[in-house]
Design an enzyme around this catalytic site. Structure first.
Site, PDB file in Angstrom:
ATOM      1  N   CYS A   1     -28.356  14.236  22.417  1.00 57.91           N
ATOM      2  CA  CYS A   1     -28.757  13.171  23.344  1.00 57.91           C
ATOM      3  C   CYS A   1     -30.269  12.981  23.427  1.00 57.91           C
ATOM      4  CB  CYS A   1     -28.168  13.432  24.725  1.00 57.91           C
ATOM      5  SG  CYS A   1     -26.367  13.396  24.706  1.00 57.91           S
TER       6      CYS A   1
ATOM      7  N   HIS B   1     -32.366   9.356  29.888  1.00 61.51           N
ATOM      8  CA  HIS B   1     -31.082   9.380  29.173  1.00 61.51           C
ATOM      9  C   HIS B   1     -29.951   9.209  30.182  1.00 61.51           C
ATOM     10  CE1 HIS B   1     -27.575  10.627  27.100  1.00 61.51           C
ATOM     11  NE2 HIS B   1     -27.558  11.849  27.597  1.00 61.51           N
TER      12      HIS B   1
ATOM     13  N   ASN C   1     -22.313   7.124  28.742  1.00 57.41           N
ATOM     14  CA  ASN C   1     -23.277   8.002  28.077  1.00 57.41           C
ATOM     15  C   ASN C   1     -23.146   7.782  26.566  1.00 57.41           C
ATOM     16  OD1 ASN C   1     -24.531  10.196  26.807  1.00 57.41           O
ATOM     17  ND2 ASN C   1     -24.072  11.613  28.479  1.00 57.41           N
TER      18      ASN C   1
HETATM   19  O1  UT7 Z   1     -25.496  13.750  27.629  1.00 60.40           O
HETATM   20  C1  UT7 Z   1     -26.219  14.930  27.689  1.00 60.40           C
HETATM   21  C2  UT7 Z   1     -25.570  16.081  28.266  1.00 60.40           C
HETATM   22  N1  UT7 Z   1     -24.512  15.816  29.184  1.00 60.40           N
HETATM   23  C3  UT7 Z   1     -24.700  15.797  30.502  1.00 60.40           C
HETATM   24  O2  UT7 Z   1     -25.812  15.886  30.960  1.00 60.40           O
HETATM   25  C4  UT7 Z   1     -23.492  15.741  31.376  1.00 60.40           C
HETATM   26  C5  UT7 Z   1     -23.582  16.836  32.404  1.00 60.40           C
HETATM   27  N2  UT7 Z   1     -22.406  17.068  33.225  1.00 60.40           N
HETATM   28  C6  UT7 Z   1     -21.794  16.121  33.973  1.00 60.40           C
HETATM   29  O3  UT7 Z   1     -22.114  14.945  33.895  1.00 60.40           O
HETATM   30  C7  UT7 Z   1     -20.759  16.573  34.949  1.00 60.40           C
HETATM   31  O4  UT7 Z   1     -20.762  17.975  34.997  1.00 60.40           O
HETATM   32  C8  UT7 Z   1     -19.326  16.077  34.640  1.00 60.40           C
HETATM   33  C9  UT7 Z   1     -19.238  14.579  34.873  1.00 60.40           C
HETATM   34  C10 UT7 Z   1     -18.955  16.410  33.206  1.00 60.40           C
HETATM   35  C11 UT7 Z   1     -18.346  16.742  35.584  1.00 60.40           C
HETATM   36  O5  UT7 Z   1     -18.713  16.473  36.914  1.00 60.40           O
HETATM   37  P1  UT7 Z   1     -18.826  17.677  37.961  1.00 60.40           P
HETATM   38  O6  UT7 Z   1     -19.126  17.069  39.263  1.00 60.40           O
HETATM   39  O7  UT7 Z   1     -19.821  18.674  37.411  1.00 60.40           O
HETATM   40  O8  UT7 Z   1     -17.381  18.243  37.977  1.00 60.40           O
HETATM   41  P2  UT7 Z   1     -16.881  19.722  37.652  1.00 60.40           P
HETATM   42  O9  UT7 Z   1     -16.921  19.990  36.196  1.00 60.40           O
HETATM   43  O10 UT7 Z   1     -17.588  20.672  38.562  1.00 60.40           O
HETATM   44  O11 UT7 Z   1     -15.366  19.612  38.117  1.00 60.40           O
HETATM   45  C12 UT7 Z   1     -15.018  19.345  39.475  1.00 60.40           C
HETATM   46  C13 UT7 Z   1     -13.524  19.127  39.532  1.00 60.40           C
HETATM   47  C14 UT7 Z   1     -12.743  20.190  38.745  1.00 60.40           C
HETATM   48  O12 UT7 Z   1     -11.536  20.424  39.442  1.00 60.40           O
HETATM   49  P3  UT7 Z   1     -11.422  21.728  40.414  1.00 60.40           P
HETATM   50  O13 UT7 Z   1     -11.657  22.906  39.533  1.00 60.40           O
HETATM   51  O14 UT7 Z   1     -12.487  21.553  41.458  1.00 60.40           O
HETATM   52  O15 UT7 Z   1     -10.028  21.602  40.935  1.00 60.40           O
HETATM   53  C15 UT7 Z   1     -12.421  19.502  37.461  1.00 60.40           C
HETATM   54  O16 UT7 Z   1     -11.258  19.993  36.843  1.00 60.40           O
HETATM   55  O17 UT7 Z   1     -13.205  17.866  38.919  1.00 60.40           O
HETATM   56  C16 UT7 Z   1     -12.217  18.081  37.910  1.00 60.40           C
HETATM   57  N3  UT7 Z   1     -12.429  17.076  36.877  1.00 60.40           N
HETATM   58  C17 UT7 Z   1     -11.889  15.854  36.932  1.00 60.40           C
HETATM   59  N4  UT7 Z   1     -11.065  15.279  37.855  1.00 60.40           N
HETATM   60  C18 UT7 Z   1     -10.716  14.017  37.628  1.00 60.40           C
HETATM   61  C19 UT7 Z   1     -13.185  17.183  35.759  1.00 60.40           C
HETATM   62  N5  UT7 Z   1     -13.142  16.011  35.085  1.00 60.40           N
HETATM   63  C20 UT7 Z   1     -12.346  15.186  35.795  1.00 60.40           C
HETATM   64  C21 UT7 Z   1     -11.904  13.855  35.617  1.00 60.40           C
HETATM   65  N6  UT7 Z   1     -11.106  13.307  36.565  1.00 60.40           N
HETATM   66  N7  UT7 Z   1     -12.290  13.120  34.556  1.00 60.40           N
END
Ligand code: UT7
Length: 344
Positions: free
Chosen positions: A123, A265, A295
């Site tokens: 990225c 980004h 993204n």
């Molecule tokens: O492009 C360059 C590098 N990339 C980035 O910079 C991206 C960085 N990361 C992110 O953007 C975020 O971490 C994500 C969007 C990938 C995830 O968001 P988050 O707020 O960090 O969620 P999380 O991974 O902490 O997950 C929270 C909850 C989990 O459920 P539990 O364990 O709390 O029950 C996940 O399983 O959300 C769940 N979850 C989803 N639920 C519905 C993860 N993805 C999804 C989804 N829909 N698509």
């Protein structure tokens, strides 16, 4: 035709100046509801956690070079000239593992014979590509460079992985850089770049490279797909983009309060808000298109700049801060005064 390295003398103070910009997204659009129809997710979750509503995706048969050629063509049109000495392509999704995709892009743009190579910095690819292009110009190796950042990211994504399938999308952006002076609008730099190879598994495609191939074992199912440890990546993204941005502004001789536009980004709207908050850059000075493009990996920054310049959110004379973060880990930032150009 080929370029003879070092033939041109580089006068002191010679620098790369942005002379054209263009972008392209494929016509296919996927909504959050489309994703929620096949994944355990929802429009509400995706919007609130990422800021994304829709994204553009390639149709079957479309590859990265197809996006790159279209964006490159538009950047050349914006520059008003197809006179180019080198082509640099930043991508994580090359058409093939071998050879590089840049020569094919150059050939399709009528630039057969010019040096053309790929840069892999996920990225942060556009900023690393910028460093390569600026270096070629500053050293006197090239006078005019076409830099394209293109990713057909959805071709790497596991359609069943809701953590990545809702974020990543496809697109391309391109700029033409010409030799000029550091005091001209559009002059790039200084560039602040960094990497941390101790965390390669935060963002990784585990299989398909020499590490897995030389093991003599078949790759486990799914290992050819892109994997990301989202929460950890998020934390590093905020820290690294904030620190790199501060340094880039200082090295440019500006203050953060001088910045008219932040073009970060487009990783996640919450990451963008956190970076802007730490830099104390108010909402009206932040550029964003993540809601409609998602993204797009390395393409993210030039796509954002091109679209913002087209719709008037970015205009000549404004001081712009660029910053990116991604797999590697790799990150960077730079700043420039936006030049007077026609974007396409
Ligand atoms: O492009 C360059 C590098 N990339 C980035 O910079 C991206 C960085 N990361 C992110 O953007 C975020 O971490 C994500 C969007 C990938 C995830 O968001 P988050 O707020 O960090 O969620 P999380 O991974 O902490 O997950 C929270 C909850 C989990 O459920 P539990 O364990 O709390 O029950 C996940 O399983 O959300 C769940 N979850 C989803 N639920 C519905 C993860 N993805 C999804 C989804 N829909 N698509």
């Amino acid at each position: 035709m080929s370029t003879v390295l070092g033939e041109k003398r580089a006068p002191a103070g010679r620098t790369a100046v942005m002379a054209g910009i263009g972008s392209y997204v494929p016509p296919g659009v996927v909504t959050n509801d489309d994703l929620a129809a096949r994944l355990d997710t929802s429009d509400e979750w995706i919007r609130s956690r990422t800021g994304i509503a829709t994204r553009h995706v390639v149709s079957p048969g479309t590859a990265t070079s197809d996006l790159a050629v279209e964006a490159g063509r538009r950047a050349l049109k914006s520059a008003g000239s197809a006179d180019i000495d080198a082509v640099v392509l930043a991508t994580t999704t090359p058409d093939h593992l071998c050879p590089a995709t840049a020569p094919a892009v150059a050939a399709r743009l009528g630039l057969t014979g010019v040096p053309a190579f790929d840069v892999a910095a996920v990225c942060t690819g556009f900023l690393y590509g910028l460093a390569s292009a600026c270096g070629l110009i500053a050293a006197g190796i090239a006078d005019r460079v076409l830099l394209v950042a293109a990713d057909a990211f959805t071709t790497l994504i596991d359609a069943e992985d809701r953590a990545t399938a809702v974020i990543f999308a496809d697109g391309a952006g391109a700029v033409v850089l010409r030799a000029g002076r550091p005091d001209e609008p559009g002059a790039v730099g200084p560039l602040v770049l960094g990497s941390d190879g101790d965390l390669p598994d935060l963002i990784q495609v585990p299989a398909g490279g020499s590490r897995q191939r030389s093991s003599g074992r078949a790759a486990p199912p799914g290992d050819h797909f892109f994997r990301m440890r989202g929460r950890d990546t998020y934390r590093h993204a905020v820290e690294r983009m904030t620190a790199a941005s501060r340094e880039a502004v200082i090295r440019r001789g500006w203050r953060l309060t001088d910045i008219d536009r932040l073009a970060a980004h487009q990783a996640n709207a919450r990451i963008l808000a956190a970076v802007a908050d730490r830099l104390d850059i108010p909402a009206e000075r932040q550029l964003s298109n993540i809601e409609h493009v998602g993204n797009t990996g390395g393409a993210s920054i030039p796509l954002l700049l091109s679209q913002a310049a087209q719709d008037g959110r970015l205009s000549s004379g404004q001081k712009v801060l660029l910053t990116a973060f991604g797999g590697g880990l790799a990150w960077g930032a730079t700043a420039l005064t936006w030049p007077d150009l026609t974007p396409f």
